[in-house]
Motif scaffolding. Structure first.
Motif, mmCIF file in Angstrom:
data_model
loop_
_atom_site.group_PDB
_atom_site.id
_atom_site.type_symbol
_atom_site.label_atom_id
_atom_site.label_comp_id
_atom_site.label_asym_id
_atom_site.label_seq_id
_atom_site.Cartn_x
_atom_site.Cartn_y
_atom_site.Cartn_z
ATOM 1 N N ILE A 29 0.906 -1.178 0.077
ATOM 2 C CA ILE A 29 0.114 0.008 -0.035
ATOM 3 C C ILE A 29 1.018 1.362 -0.094
ATOM 4 O O ILE A 29 0.650 2.083 -0.811
ATOM 5 C CB ILE A 29 -1.152 0.156 1.242
ATOM 6 C CG1 ILE A 29 -2.127 -1.053 0.929
ATOM 7 C CG2 ILE A 29 -1.794 1.164 1.207
ATOM 8 C CD1 ILE A 29 -3.054 -1.666 2.189
ATOM 9 N N PRO A 30 1.825 1.294 0.774
ATOM 10 C CA PRO A 30 2.635 2.524 0.695
ATOM 11 C C PRO A 30 3.635 2.795 -0.549
ATOM 12 O O PRO A 30 3.682 3.811 -0.897
ATOM 13 C CB PRO A 30 3.604 2.560 2.159
ATOM 14 C CG PRO A 30 2.903 1.415 2.900
ATOM 15 C CD PRO A 30 2.105 0.537 2.174
ATOM 16 N N ARG A 31 3.987 1.576 -0.846
ATOM 17 C CA ARG A 31 5.069 1.706 -2.130
ATOM 18 C C ARG A 31 4.361 1.715 -3.300
ATOM 19 O O ARG A 31 4.712 2.540 -4.244
ATOM 20 C CB ARG A 31 5.774 0.525 -2.009
ATOM 21 C CG ARG A 31 6.953 0.293 -3.065
ATOM 22 C CD ARG A 31 7.921 -0.484 -2.769
ATOM 23 N NE ARG A 31 9.170 -0.596 -3.572
ATOM 24 C CZ ARG A 31 10.324 -0.473 -3.016
ATOM 25 N NH1 ARG A 31 10.436 -0.740 -1.795
ATOM 26 N NH2 ARG A 31 11.144 -0.236 -3.795
ATOM 27 N N LEU A 44 0.134 1.743 -3.793
ATOM 28 C CA LEU A 44 -0.996 2.395 -3.990
ATOM 29 C C LEU A 44 -1.096 3.823 -3.569
ATOM 30 O O LEU A 44 -1.728 4.900 -4.266
ATOM 31 C CB LEU A 44 -2.174 1.536 -2.940
ATOM 32 C CG LEU A 44 -3.561 1.997 -3.230
ATOM 33 C CD1 LEU A 44 -4.091 1.498 -4.400
ATOM 34 C CD2 LEU A 44 -4.111 1.409 -2.001
ATOM 35 N N TYR A 45 -0.257 4.261 -2.784
ATOM 36 C CA TYR A 45 -0.211 5.533 -2.229
ATOM 37 C C TYR A 45 0.399 6.566 -3.500
ATOM 38 O O TYR A 45 0.188 7.510 -3.582
ATOM 39 C CB TYR A 45 0.562 5.929 -1.070
ATOM 40 C CG TYR A 45 -0.240 5.430 0.271
ATOM 41 C CD1 TYR A 45 -1.570 5.316 0.210
ATOM 42 C CD2 TYR A 45 0.513 5.146 1.352
ATOM 43 C CE1 TYR A 45 -2.112 4.975 1.379
ATOM 44 C CE2 TYR A 45 -0.209 4.918 2.463
ATOM 45 C CZ TYR A 45 -1.441 4.644 2.567
ATOM 46 O OH TYR A 45 -2.324 4.288 3.580
ATOM 47 N N ARG A 46 1.549 5.638 -4.028
ATOM 48 C CA ARG A 46 2.158 6.442 -5.442
ATOM 49 C C ARG A 46 1.396 6.228 -6.597
ATOM 50 O O ARG A 46 1.775 6.448 -7.684
ATOM 51 C CB ARG A 46 3.481 5.826 -5.321
ATOM 52 C CG ARG A 46 4.071 6.134 -4.411
ATOM 53 C CD ARG A 46 5.383 5.604 -4.323
ATOM 54 N NE ARG A 46 6.303 5.767 -2.917
ATOM 55 C CZ ARG A 46 7.439 5.346 -2.969
ATOM 56 N NH1 ARG A 46 8.297 4.734 -3.681
ATOM 57 N NH2 ARG A 46 8.084 5.849 -1.679
ATOM 58 N N ARG A 47 -0.142 5.942 -6.623
ATOM 59 C CA ARG A 47 -0.860 5.834 -7.800
ATOM 60 C C ARG A 47 -0.330 4.676 -8.770
ATOM 61 O O ARG A 47 -0.447 4.816 -9.941
ATOM 62 C CB ARG A 47 -1.119 6.843 -8.310
ATOM 63 C CG ARG A 47 -1.977 7.852 -7.332
ATOM 64 C CD ARG A 47 -2.007 9.229 -7.954
ATOM 65 N NE ARG A 47 -2.647 9.846 -6.941
ATOM 66 C CZ ARG A 47 -3.823 10.716 -7.135
ATOM 67 N NH1 ARG A 47 -4.478 10.893 -8.297
ATOM 68 N NH2 ARG A 47 -4.044 11.536 -6.113
ATOM 69 N N TYR A 64 -1.318 1.665 -9.617
ATOM 70 C CA TYR A 64 -2.183 0.736 -9.599
ATOM 71 C C TYR A 64 -1.907 -0.727 -10.252
ATOM 72 O O TYR A 64 -2.163 -1.797 -9.427
ATOM 73 C CB TYR A 64 -3.503 1.025 -9.847
ATOM 74 C CG TYR A 64 -4.062 2.465 -9.457
ATOM 75 C CD1 TYR A 64 -4.031 2.659 -8.085
ATOM 76 C CD2 TYR A 64 -3.957 3.797 -10.046
ATOM 77 C CE1 TYR A 64 -4.451 3.924 -7.407
ATOM 78 C CE2 TYR A 64 -4.412 4.920 -9.631
ATOM 79 C CZ TYR A 64 -4.546 4.667 -8.128
ATOM 80 O OH TYR A 64 -4.882 6.038 -7.665
#
Length: 120
Positions: free
Chosen positions: A64-66, A68-71, A73
């Motif tokens: 998620i941090p690596r 998803l948060y950086r879009r 997908y």
């Protein structure tokens, strides 16, 4: 002196432990396979829980941090699917090992040699 952060972190750890323990108890009591022994159910469900928890924390703290948060997908989706596949493969290996070495009838028992009726 305790800080608010350490209290929150300690609460978070205990909340995670309580959640996984309640989930484990739910699986053992509600989803128990009645055709196998209760101790085997405890062992199998604990192994499943360990792999599910591993996937959960891998996604929570890595994917998620690596991704998803950086879009990113596509990488996020591939990472989640890859984690599930790796965990499934390892769980299958563990299940095969436990079936042949732990749950095999007579596993762990040593023969004391021929009985008296064959020696005497």
């Amino acid at each position: 002196m305790k800080t608010a952060e350490s209290s929150i972190a300690r609460y978070r750890v205990w909340a995670h432990i309580a959640t996984w323990a309640l989930l484990y108890l739910f699986w053992v009591t509600v989803l128990q396979n009645r055709s196998i022994t209760f101790s085997r159910t405890l062992t199998v469900q604990f192994c499943y829980l360990a792999f599910i928890a591993g996937n959960y924390y891998f996604d929570l703290y890595y994917t998620i941090p690596r991704f998803l948060y950086r879009r990113r997908y596509v990488l996020f989706g591939l990472s989640v699917i890859g984690g599930i596949l790796v965990a499934s493969f390892l769980r299958a290996l563990l299940a095969m090992y436990m079936t042949t070495h732990v749950f095999q009838p007579g596993a762990g028992r040593r023969s004391s040699g021929p009985s008296c009726s064959t020696r005497c």
